[in-house]
Structures are given as structure tokens and as C-alpha cells.
Design a protein around this motif. Structure first.
Motif, PDB file in Angstrom:
ATOM      1  N   VAL A 166       1.130  -1.092   0.166  1.00 16.86           N
ATOM      2  CA  VAL A 166       0.212   0.279  -0.361  1.00 16.86           C
ATOM      3  C   VAL A 166       0.896   1.531   0.225  1.00 16.86           C
ATOM      4  N   ALA A 167       0.373   1.928  -1.357  1.00 12.86           N
ATOM      5  CA  ALA A 167       1.497   3.537  -1.200  1.00 12.86           C
ATOM      6  C   ALA A 167       0.730   4.667  -1.018  1.00 12.86           C
ATOM      7  N   THR A 168      -0.414   4.745  -0.851  1.00 15.02           N
ATOM      8  CA  THR A 168      -1.294   5.721  -0.226  1.00 15.02           C
ATOM      9  C   THR A 168      -2.623   5.385   0.058  1.00 15.02           C
ATOM     10  N   HIS A 169      -3.040   6.125   0.418  1.00 13.24           N
ATOM     11  CA  HIS A 169      -4.852   5.946   0.973  1.00 13.24           C
ATOM     12  C   HIS A 169      -5.506   7.104   0.253  1.00 13.24           C
ATOM     13  N   SER A 170      -6.762   6.861   0.890  1.00 14.34           N
ATOM     14  CA  SER A 170      -7.970   7.829   0.091  1.00 14.34           C
ATOM     15  C   SER A 170      -9.003   7.361   1.395  1.00 14.34           C
ATOM     16  N   ASN A 171      -9.634   8.925   2.000  1.00 11.15           N
ATOM     17  CA  ASN A 171     -10.662   9.140   2.806  1.00 11.15           C
ATOM     18  C   ASN A 171     -11.844   9.226   2.084  1.00 11.15           C
ATOM     19  N   THR A 172     -12.541   8.844   2.602  1.00 10.43           N
ATOM     20  CA  THR A 172     -14.210   9.137   2.905  1.00 10.43           C
ATOM     21  C   THR A 172     -14.823  10.047   3.267  1.00 10.43           C
ATOM     22  N   VAL A 173     -15.034  11.156   2.925  1.00  9.70           N
ATOM     23  CA  VAL A 173     -15.736  12.523   3.591  1.00  9.70           C
ATOM     24  C   VAL A 173     -17.130  12.571   3.826  1.00  9.70           C
ATOM     25  N   GLU A 174     -17.120  13.539   5.025  1.00  9.16           N
ATOM     26  CA  GLU A 174     -18.923  14.249   5.250  1.00  9.16           C
ATOM     27  C   GLU A 174     -18.493  15.568   5.206  1.00  9.16           C
ATOM     28  N   VAL A 175     -18.799  16.513   4.400  1.00  4.86           N
ATOM     29  CA  VAL A 175     -18.197  18.200   5.090  1.00  4.86           C
ATOM     30  C   VAL A 175     -20.096  18.218   5.460  1.00  4.86           C
ATOM     31  N   THR A 176     -19.960  19.477   6.417  1.00  9.69           N
ATOM     32  CA  THR A 176     -21.529  19.730   7.048  1.00  9.69           C
ATOM     33  C   THR A 176     -21.381  21.449   6.063  1.00  9.69           C
ATOM     34  N   VAL A 177     -22.456  21.668   5.342  1.00 15.29           N
ATOM     35  CA  VAL A 177     -22.751  23.096   4.708  1.00 15.29           C
ATOM     36  C   VAL A 177     -23.214  23.353   4.991  1.00 15.29           C
ATOM     37  N   LYS A 178     -24.589  23.319   5.896  1.00 16.52           N
ATOM     38  CA  LYS A 178     -25.875  23.811   5.766  1.00 16.52           C
ATOM     39  C   LYS A 178     -26.071  24.924   7.102  1.00 16.52           C
ATOM     40  N   GLY A 179     -26.307  26.289   6.117  1.00 18.61           N
ATOM     41  CA  GLY A 179     -25.947  27.644   6.435  1.00 18.61           C
ATOM     42  C   GLY A 179     -24.451  28.067   6.789  1.00 18.61           C
ATOM     43  N   GLY A 180     -23.492  27.707   4.713  1.00 16.01           N
ATOM     44  CA  GLY A 180     -22.432  28.456   4.472  1.00 16.01           C
ATOM     45  C   GLY A 180     -21.171  27.163   5.058  1.00 16.01           C
ATOM     46  N   LEU A 181     -20.361  27.131   4.172  1.00 15.96           N
ATOM     47  CA  LEU A 181     -19.432  26.973   4.846  1.00 15.96           C
ATOM     48  C   LEU A 181     -18.159  27.737   5.117  1.00 15.96           C
ATOM     49  N   GLU A 182     -17.706  28.111   6.427  1.00 16.60           N
ATOM     50  CA  GLU A 182     -17.555  29.215   7.348  1.00 16.60           C
ATOM     51  C   GLU A 182     -16.020  29.563   6.683  1.00 16.60           C
ATOM     52  N   LEU A 183     -14.891  29.693   6.540  1.00 14.31           N
ATOM     53  CA  LEU A 183     -13.901  29.263   6.454  1.00 14.31           C
ATOM     54  C   LEU A 183     -12.693  30.793   7.337  1.00 14.31           C
ATOM     55  N   ILE A 184     -11.543  30.866   8.016  1.00 18.28           N
ATOM     56  CA  ILE A 184     -11.042  31.040   9.074  1.00 18.28           C
ATOM     57  C   ILE A 184     -10.213  32.312   7.882  1.00 18.28           C
ATOM     58  N   LEU A 185     -10.329  31.889   6.809  1.00 14.27           N
ATOM     59  CA  LEU A 185      -9.474  32.962   6.336  1.00 14.27           C
ATOM     60  C   LEU A 185     -10.428  33.439   4.998  1.00 14.27           C
ATOM     61  N   PRO A 186     -11.580  33.794   4.874  1.00  6.69           N
ATOM     62  CA  PRO A 186     -12.398  33.699   3.453  1.00  6.69           C
ATOM     63  C   PRO A 186     -11.857  34.396   2.398  1.00  6.69           C
ATOM     64  N   ALA A 187     -11.138  35.296   2.721  1.00  4.45           N
ATOM     65  CA  ALA A 187      -9.596  35.947   1.091  1.00  4.45           C
ATOM     66  C   ALA A 187      -9.013  34.675   0.877  1.00  4.45           C
ATOM     67  N   ALA A 188      -8.694  33.348   1.548  1.00  6.10           N
ATOM     68  CA  ALA A 188      -8.412  32.528   0.675  1.00  6.10           C
ATOM     69  C   ALA A 188      -8.873  31.735  -0.341  1.00  6.10           C
ATOM     70  N   ALA A 189      -9.837  31.810   0.091  1.00  5.96           N
ATOM     71  CA  ALA A 189     -11.142  31.122  -0.972  1.00  5.96           C
ATOM     72  C   ALA A 189     -12.078  32.312  -1.936  1.00  5.96           C
ATOM     73  N   ALA A 190     -11.379  32.992  -1.960  1.00  7.55           N
ATOM     74  CA  ALA A 190     -11.390  33.846  -3.287  1.00  7.55           C
ATOM     75  C   ALA A 190     -10.876  34.798  -4.561  1.00  7.55           C
ATOM     76  N   GLN A 191     -10.389  33.841  -4.215  1.00  6.13           N
ATOM     77  CA  GLN A 191      -9.374  34.391  -5.201  1.00  6.13           C
ATOM     78  C   GLN A 191      -9.720  33.864  -7.028  1.00  6.13           C
ATOM     79  N   GLY A 192     -10.406  34.582  -7.877  1.00  9.40           N
ATOM     80  CA  GLY A 192      -9.886  34.355  -9.114  1.00  9.40           C
ATOM     81  C   GLY A 192     -11.457  34.203  -9.487  1.00  9.40           C
ATOM     82  N   MET A 193     -12.501  33.281  -9.808  1.00  7.26           N
ATOM     83  CA  MET A 193     -13.648  33.069 -10.419  1.00  7.26           C
ATOM     84  C   MET A 193     -13.630  31.499 -10.044  1.00  7.26           C
ATOM     85  N   VAL A 194     -15.198  31.541  -9.782  1.00  5.85           N
ATOM     86  CA  VAL A 194     -15.868  30.203 -10.342  1.00  5.85           C
ATOM     87  C   VAL A 194     -17.221  30.216 -10.759  1.00  5.85           C
TER      88      VAL A 194
END
Length: 448
Positions: A166-194
Motif C-alpha cells: 500500500v502506497a497511498t490512502h484515500s478518505n471518504t469525508v462528509e463536510v457539513t455545509v448547512k448554512g454555508g461553509l465558514e472559513l477562517i480566512l475567507p480571502a483564501a477562497a476568494a481568488q479567481g472566479m467560479v
């Protein structure tokens, strides 16, 4: 051209009444040849799939031809099949390979032998078929100059005995986003455009975006042509029916160039509203966080589900509420098998200099020996040492252990504690771990 192999050698033909045949998976005049059809149907049987239609066969054939896939079947030879059973033209065991590359650090993409579609018909198990196919294929891969073989395993207990680790692993994750995804530094996710795009755009740009991600991602392995269909929901193994509710979002960098995407679809869960990520590629950290920020802004959604998350995920450390990021499963993912020890070790990136001598045991003989590894300025010189007792190795391990250690996903100290690495010099384990420390957490986004 079909290649035939007789792995039985001098065995009694009654004990191994099979012939191994290898040929390309491809289209001829727009159609799948009969021998490839029979091979594909046997693979579908092995993975409990449906009987393949002509459309699906052609879909597979075109994708596998693009990858240069070579397939092997084990066929009953001269014994005759029972009346009304599948005939001798259907293999009782299957095996395939294609060749891509593995990111081993410092911009190096090492050619790698990728094994897939391994099945043995239940009525022909425990007769040495898998070993015969594996022995033959690995020998030919090494002879062709490949230093590493790779696979992703449906079952976790099969391939260690063939030297895979075994050389790598993968994770299955659940990210709760109800009410939005709050980040410590919102500017880090505000670069560019989606922006939202037609999902067919992903089919067009997949290869280009993945090539950039692959070149930057330590532990990444090349993807097969089918991924452009999988990522865009336009087909998969077992079906050519498009996913009707799949959506795509693209990230544009400051120059307006697409440098990432996510495709996703809602899932059918009664107790909560959720979205499942189909594919997620990001060339930069900024694109990665911006695409997650987009997913977190989806209305009426409680959680985002992803089964290919990295073991060390920047998102988890970007979130204000870290506990809303939950790992629900961790599985072995990429398995490696070193075939040429000097070649594989010399290709890899190292983050520290030093010298160590190791003994590698390999029951198949491909990677065995005593090797002196000397790293200077991040590059290794690997010398094969005499095995006449004049050189005492500082560490002893099997090829499966070395293959797991290769990308740094596990330490020699951990394998020593597990009884799988033995040190003749107590200080050698620390030296090895310093040399083989990963330049980044290895992460593979490819199944095959």
C-alpha cells in the motif's frame, strides 16, 4: 498480434490445462474483435456486471485503444468445455495492463505499469491462474524497462504475496455545509472566479486539467481515457447512460484561465440533503478552496460527500469549525510493486542527504538484493552490493515493505514496530526515515 505464453513449463498439462494469450483491446474497422468481446464479457462476469451490449463494447474498446491497453486471458487448452457452457473462446481468467506515469517528486513522472481487470472464474480458482498471469506479466514489464508496477485493489488481501504494498490512502469525508461553509480566512477562497458550465465542457478539458494536476501532485498516477467520460457523467463501467442530474463548476484564475473544476450530483438520502462529488481537480490551492467555497454555498444542502479526499486535506484546516469535517472511512488506494530497485530508488525525490544499506527480499526475484543508497543534493545513487557476506545491510525488508515505503506514506519505524522491517543497526531506521520522508503527503486521484 496475439502473444501466447505457457507459464506451466514442465508441469503436467492436466494440472494446468490453460494457455495464456495476450492481445490489444481495440477496434478493427469500427468493431470490437470477437476475442476482445469474449474477454470483456468475462471481465464483466468477474465483477458482477451486466452482459455487455454492442454499444458498451464499442465504448470500452475505443477508450482502451486510446490507452494502449493490452489484455491477457487464460483459456482452456485442448480439454473442451462442457456441453452448453461457455466455450473455449471465453477466458476463465482475465488480466490487463496499460502504461502511464507516477509522480515521484521534483517534477519526475516515472513510467509505470498499471494492472487492472484481474478476475478468475469461480469454477477455476486455486489452480495457479493468478500467479501464472502475474508472474508472466511482471517479468515482461521488467524486461521492457519498467521499474514499478501499480494497481488499485478491489480486495485488500490478494496482492501482498506478489510483492505489492500500500502506497497511498484515500478518505471518504462528509463536510457539513448547512448554512454555508465558514472559513477562517475567507480571502483564501476568494481568488479567481467560479462559474457553472455545461458538464460536457469537463469531458473536453479533463485531460488538460488532469495533466497539470498530475505534474504537481506527489503520488499521482496517470488516468485512463475513460476518465473524461466518468468525470463528466457521460458513461462509466457498466453503463453508457449519461447521469441526468450531474452539474459542473469551473474555477478561473486571475488571468481568466480554467485551472480546476468540480462535478457533482445530489444523492438519494431520506434523512438529509446531500451532494456527492463525482470528480474534483484543482491545479492550485486557491482553486481548491474556491471550488469548496462554491460547494458550501449550494442552497438546501446539508452535507457534501467525497470518497477521494486526501489524507491531509487543506480544507479541514481552512474551516472555522473543524469538527464539521468528518472522515467516515479510510482505505488503501494505490498499491505499488518495485520491479527494479536501483531504477525505482534513483528516480525518486529525496529531501535529505545520507547513506544507508538495505537488503530487499523478493520471492519473485525481481527486486531482491543488497543495495547501498547514497543521496547527495536530493538525488540517489543506488549500488548493488555483493551478497557473499562481505556487506552487512543495516535494514532488512521485503519488496512489499519497500514498495509501501517508497512514497513515504508509512515510516520504517512503523513497519519495524509491525514486525515487517528488521534493523541490524538501531540507528538505521531513523536514517532511512530521514532519507525517505515525503516531500508532500502522497495523494492519488485515479482508480484503475
Amino acid at each position: 498480434m496475439t502473444q501466447s505464453h505457457d507459464p506451466a513449463g514442465s508441469r503436467n498439462p492436466r494440472s494446468f490445462p490453460y494457455e495464456l494469450r495476450t492481445f490489444p483491446s481495440r477496434l478493427v474497422d469500427g468493431k470490437v474483435p470477437a476475442e476482445v468481446v469474449a474477454w470483456m464479457q468475462a471481465v464483466s462476469l468477474g465483477f458482477h456486471g451486466d452482459t455487455l451490449t454492442e454499444e458498451l463494447l464499442a465504448f470500452y474498446g475505443a477508450a482502451e485503444e486510446a490507452d494502449g491497453r493490452m489484455v491477457t486471458g487464460a483459456y482452456l487448452s485442448g480439454t473442451g468445455a462442457p456441453a452448453r457452457a461457455w466455450g473455449e473462446n471465453y477466458p476463465v481468467a482475465t488480466y490487463a495492463y496499460h502504461r502511464k506515469s507516477l509522480n515521484v517528486g521534483a517534477g519526475t513522472l516515472l513510467p509505470v505499469h498499471q494492472i487492472t481487470a484481474v478476475t478468475v472464474r469461480p469454477s477455476h480458482r486455486r489452480r495457479g491462474l493468478l500467479r501464472a498471469m502475474m508472474d508472466s506479466d511482471l517479468s515482461q514489464a521488467k524486461a521492457a524497462g519498467l521499474s514499478i508496477a501499480a494497481l488499485t485493489a478491489s480486495e485488500a488481501t490478494i496482492y501482498g504475496r506478489f510483492g505489492f504494498g500500500v502506497a497511498t490512502h484515500s478518505n471518504t469525508v462528509e463536510v457539513t455545509v448547512k448554512g454555508g461553509l465558514e472559513l477562517i480566512l475567507p480571502a483564501a477562497a476568494a481568488q479567481g472566479m467560479v462559474e457553472i458550465a455545461d458538464v460536457l465542457v469537463v469531458r473536453e478539458i479533463h485531460h488538460e486539467i488532469f495533466a497539470q494536476v498530475h505534474a504537481l501532485s506527489y503520488g499521482s498516477i496517470g488516468r485512463q481515457d475513460m476518465y473524461r467520460q466518468l468525470a463528466s457523467g457521460q458513461g462509466k463501467y457498466g453503463s453508457i447512460d449519461p447521469i441526468k442530474n450531474i452539474r459542473a463548476a469551473l474555477h478561473y484564475n486571475a488571468a481568466g484561465v480554467v485551472d480546476g473544476y468540480v462535478t457533482y450530483k445530489p444523492t438519494d438520502e431520506k434523512h438529509r440533503s446531500s451532494v456527492e462529488i463525482i470528480d474534483f481537480l484543482a491545479v492550485s490551492d486557491a482553486a481548491y478552496l474556491a471550488l469548496w467555497n462554491y460547494l458550501g454555498s449550494l442552497d438546501l444542502i446539508d452535507v457534501i460527500l467525497w470518497d477521494m479526499a486526501p489524507v491531509v486535506d487543506p480544507l479541514e484546516w481552512a474551516m472555522a469549525a473543524k469538527r464539521l469535517y468528518k472522515r467516515t472511512a479510510t482505505e488503501d488506494h494505490l498499491w505499488l510493486r518495485i520491479l527494479d530497485t536501483p531504477g525505482a530508488l534513483a528516480a525518486r525525490q529525496y529531501t535529505a542527504d545520507g547513506t544507508i544499506t538495505i537488503h530487499v527480499g523478493d520471492p519473485l526475484g525481481h527486486a531482491s538484493g543488497i543495495f547501498r543508497i547514497e543521496v547527495v543534493h536530493g538525488k540517489a545513487t543506488v549500488t548493488r552490493c555483493a551478497e557473499d557476506g562481505s556487506v552487512e545491510p543495516e535494514l532488512n525488508m521485503g519488496v512489499s515493505e519497500l514498495s509501501s515505503l517508497y512514497l513515504g506514506t508509512v515510516s520504517a519505524r512503523t513497519l519495524q514496530a509491525a514486525g515487517r522491517v528488521r534493523a541490524t543497526d538501531p540507528a538505521a531506521v531513523a536514517v532511512f526515515d530521514t532519507l525517505f520522508a515525503a516531500p508532500a503527503p502522497p495523494h492519488c486521484l485515479t482508480n484503475f
